[in-house]
Scaffold this motif. Structure first.
Motif, short mmCIF file in Angstrom:
data_model
loop_
_atom_site.label_atom_id
_atom_site.label_comp_id
_atom_site.label_asym_id
_atom_site.label_seq_id
_atom_site.Cartn_x
_atom_site.Cartn_y
_atom_site.Cartn_z
N LEU A 51 0.84 -1.22 0.00
CA LEU A 51 0.00 0.00 0.00
C LEU A 51 0.87 1.26 0.00
N ALA A 52 1.93 1.25 0.77
CA ALA A 52 2.84 2.40 0.81
C ALA A 52 3.51 2.60 -0.53
N VAL A 53 3.95 1.52 -1.14
CA VAL A 53 4.58 1.62 -2.47
C VAL A 53 3.59 2.18 -3.48
N ALA A 54 2.37 1.67 -3.46
CA ALA A 54 1.34 2.16 -4.39
C ALA A 54 1.06 3.64 -4.16
N ALA A 55 0.97 4.04 -2.90
CA ALA A 55 0.70 5.45 -2.59
C ALA A 55 1.87 6.33 -3.00
N LEU A 56 3.08 5.92 -2.67
CA LEU A 56 4.26 6.72 -3.00
C LEU A 56 4.50 6.76 -4.50
N PHE A 57 4.13 5.68 -5.19
CA PHE A 57 4.29 5.60 -6.64
C PHE A 57 3.51 6.71 -7.33
N GLY A 58 2.38 7.10 -6.73
CA GLY A 58 1.53 8.14 -7.31
C GLY A 58 1.96 9.56 -6.96
N ILE A 59 2.96 9.71 -6.11
CA ILE A 59 3.42 11.03 -5.69
C ILE A 59 4.64 11.43 -6.53
N LYS A 60 4.58 12.62 -7.11
CA LYS A 60 5.72 13.16 -7.84
C LYS A 60 6.27 14.33 -7.03
N LEU A 61 7.54 14.24 -6.68
CA LEU A 61 8.17 15.31 -5.90
C LEU A 61 8.50 16.48 -6.81
N PRO A 62 7.92 17.64 -6.54
CA PRO A 62 8.21 18.80 -7.39
C PRO A 62 9.61 19.36 -7.09
N ASN A 63 10.20 19.95 -8.09
CA ASN A 63 11.50 20.61 -7.94
C ASN A 63 12.60 19.68 -7.42
N VAL A 64 12.49 18.42 -7.74
CA VAL A 64 13.53 17.45 -7.37
C VAL A 64 14.09 16.88 -8.67
N GLU A 65 15.40 16.87 -8.74
CA GLU A 65 16.08 16.33 -9.92
C GLU A 65 15.67 14.87 -10.11
N PRO A 66 15.22 14.50 -11.32
CA PRO A 66 14.85 13.09 -11.56
C PRO A 66 16.04 12.16 -11.30
N LEU A 67 15.77 11.08 -10.64
CA LEU A 67 16.82 10.11 -10.30
C LEU A 67 16.95 9.06 -11.40
N THR A 68 17.23 9.55 -12.61
CA THR A 68 17.26 8.69 -13.79
C THR A 68 18.43 7.71 -13.80
N PHE A 69 19.39 7.89 -12.92
CA PHE A 69 20.53 6.99 -12.84
C PHE A 69 20.20 5.70 -12.07
N LEU A 70 19.04 5.65 -11.41
CA LEU A 70 18.72 4.53 -10.54
C LEU A 70 18.35 3.21 -11.24
N PRO A 71 17.62 3.20 -12.35
CA PRO A 71 17.20 1.91 -12.92
C PRO A 71 18.33 0.89 -13.14
N PRO A 72 19.48 1.27 -13.72
CA PRO A 72 20.51 0.22 -13.86
C PRO A 72 21.06 -0.23 -12.51
N ILE A 73 21.01 0.65 -11.51
CA ILE A 73 21.50 0.27 -10.18
C ILE A 73 20.53 -0.72 -9.55
N TYR A 74 19.24 -0.41 -9.57
CA TYR A 74 18.32 -1.35 -8.93
C TYR A 74 18.13 -2.63 -9.73
N ALA A 75 18.35 -2.58 -11.04
CA ALA A 75 18.36 -3.82 -11.83
C ALA A 75 19.56 -4.68 -11.42
N SER A 76 20.69 -4.03 -11.19
CA SER A 76 21.89 -4.76 -10.73
C SER A 76 21.66 -5.36 -9.35
N ILE A 77 20.95 -4.63 -8.51
CA ILE A 77 20.63 -5.14 -7.18
C ILE A 77 19.75 -6.38 -7.30
N ASN A 78 18.81 -6.37 -8.24
CA ASN A 78 18.00 -7.57 -8.47
C ASN A 78 18.87 -8.74 -8.92
N ALA A 79 19.83 -8.47 -9.79
CA ALA A 79 20.73 -9.53 -10.26
C ALA A 79 21.56 -10.07 -9.10
#
Length: 178
Positions: free
Chosen positions: A26-54
């Motif tokens: 429920l927290a993930v679903a709720a937070l997923f719908g929140i966009k933080l204004p004036n925050v630099e997008p953390l676009t570097f994270l997907p390859p990091i969290y994919a590596s964490i999954n690996a």
């Protein structure tokens, strides 16, 4: 500890297992719908969290190897690290989606269907796996090893699928990131 003492020790954790199994998705679903204004997008994270999954997948396979080869302390340590990495993945995943727009899959044909099958099963099983991991872990720490082994036979392949499918989803969608 006797079987009854093991079960009593296990029961002390049941409320927390239920709470976490409901609150986390429920927290993930709720937070997923929140966009933080004036925050630099953390676009570097997907390859990091994919590596964490690996890494989590490798840890799970290594933990399985350890227990098969009668190395319970190594097994325990590997599982604790796998849990830590799964939590780190979740934090990074939520942080990424709170700062960045979702990426649409751009593939076509049969690959598109394969992608969505993997994605949907990954998401559903990532929710389902929460109580399984918690119950399996509690049965181990309460030294209820027979019951631990029974549920671990279900938890291990589900958790491994979630880890591997997370990597597959990333690989398939990565060409479409902005």
């Amino acid at each position: 500890m006797s079987k009854i003492e093991n079960l009593d020790a296990e029961k002390k954790y049941n409320k927390w297992i239920v709470v976490l199994s409901v609150v986390i998705p429920l927290a993930v679903a709720a937070l997923f719908g929140i966009k933080l204004p004036n925050v630099e997008p953390l676009t570097f994270l997907p390859p990091i969290y994919a590596s964490i999954n690996a890494i989590t997948a490798v840890l799970l396979i290594s933990a399985y190897w350890a227990i098969i080869n009668k190395k319970p302390l190594l097994h325990e340590r590997l599982i604790k690290v796998a849990i830590f990495f799964s939590v780190a993945f979740l934090v990074m995943y939520v942080a990424y989606h709170m700062t960045s727009d979702s990426t649409k899959y751009g593939g076509e044909g049969v690959l598109k269907y394969i992608y969505y099958i993997i994605l949907i099963t990954h998401i559903l099983l990532s929710i389902i796996i929460i109580p399984f991991v918690l119950i399996t872990y509690v049965r181990a720490i309460t030294k209820n090893f027979e019951r631990h082994k029974k549920i671990a036979r279900i938890t291990f392949p589900l958790w491994l699928y979630v880890a591997i499918s997370g990597v597959m989803v990333y690989i398939m969608i990565s060409p479409y990131y902005n």
